[in-house]
Write an enzyme that holds these catalytic residues in place. Sequence first.
Site, PDB file in Angstrom:
ATOM      1  N   SER A 201       0.842  -1.201   0.000  1.00  0.00           N
ATOM      2  CA  SER A 201       0.000   0.000   0.000  1.00  0.00           C
ATOM      3  C   SER A 201       0.871   1.243   0.000  1.00  0.00           C
ATOM      4  O   SER A 201       1.983   1.240   0.548  1.00  0.00           O
ATOM      5  CB  SER A 201      -0.899   0.023   1.243  1.00  0.00           C
ATOM      6  OG  SER A 201      -1.539   1.268   1.400  1.00  0.00           O
ATOM      7  N   TYR A 214      -2.021  -0.244  10.381  1.00  0.00           N
ATOM      8  CA  TYR A 214      -2.134  -0.706   9.004  1.00  0.00           C
ATOM      9  C   TYR A 214      -0.924  -0.246   8.180  1.00  0.00           C
ATOM     10  O   TYR A 214      -0.296  -1.051   7.469  1.00  0.00           O
ATOM     11  CB  TYR A 214      -3.423  -0.162   8.398  1.00  0.00           C
ATOM     12  CG  TYR A 214      -3.673  -0.550   6.963  1.00  0.00           C
ATOM     13  CD1 TYR A 214      -4.260  -1.772   6.643  1.00  0.00           C
ATOM     14  CD2 TYR A 214      -3.364   0.327   5.926  1.00  0.00           C
ATOM     15  CE1 TYR A 214      -4.508  -2.121   5.320  1.00  0.00           C
ATOM     16  CE2 TYR A 214      -3.608  -0.018   4.609  1.00  0.00           C
ATOM     17  CZ  TYR A 214      -4.190  -1.237   4.307  1.00  0.00           C
ATOM     18  OH  TYR A 214      -4.436  -1.579   2.992  1.00  0.00           O
TER      19      TYR A 214
END
Length: 310
Positions: A201, A214
């Site tokens: 990501s 995250y």
Amino acid sequence: MTTRNRKASERKNRSRKKNVSGKVKQPKSPMPTQHQEKPGLESKVKPRPRYEAPLYHGSGKLKDKVALITGGDSGIGRAVAVLFAREGADVAITYLPEEKSDADETAQAIQAEGREALTIEGDVTKPAVCRKIVERAVNEFGKLDILVNNAAYQQHQEKLEDLTEEQWDHTFKTNIYGYFYMAKAALPHLREGSAIVNTGSITGLEGSKELLDYATTKGAIHAFTKALAQNLIDRGIRVNCVAPGPVWTPLNPSDKKAKDVAKFGADTPMERPAQPEEIAPAFVYFASEADSSYVTGEVLTLLGGETTAG
């Protein structure tokens, strides 16, 4: 291929041929306000995430390969499963119990491409479950050529004080421990020419103030990719990572407040989130020896016009 699957595949092909030219118009922000309880179902997301990739035509790049995709029931995982099947692979996907209806829809989409599908319920936070997932896939298809680590957990928290130790542990167990467990379970079955593709990501490169856990796990995934690529290069197994920006998947309406979902992806130069079908070809590239036999240890960013990362 059964008669039913062949007819479904023919219908899909006819549908795609009607859309072979021009630019596909993707939904733009703002999206409808919406929220779901975790883990979120793709069938309830509005507008539905796009995974069929009408302009993408398979050319046998993965002919008769076997792929296993964690979190393949929806979002990026579903789109990857469909394109892998279009390129000739049989595909196994994992899902959580609450996601069975999405997993069944993905299986039908794989079969409509003329390939075999296997759905496996399993929680990748548990190493024994990961071993059983791999065993099921190998027992069903006889081998394993491609592992896609994609399952993820995400939950925004505005302040560090709001981020509990339990959430921190669960995010790490899902997003990075699960990748390690799956890679270790798959390795005995992989051989020269096999590939592992991880989902990273942009948050792992740039950070995200409300996604501390995250973003940290995504950064770990990028490092894991590079280290594992070095570790496995002598065996002829390539390891790469796709690191997207915002993508329209169930992960978002099951995490953000409804009003924030509407703005998701609007701050990119393209002023919208990516659709899963726009991300999936990068996974084909990394899985295909024809495309990327000289590529390992890479983190590929797909950012909708952003030209810097990290």
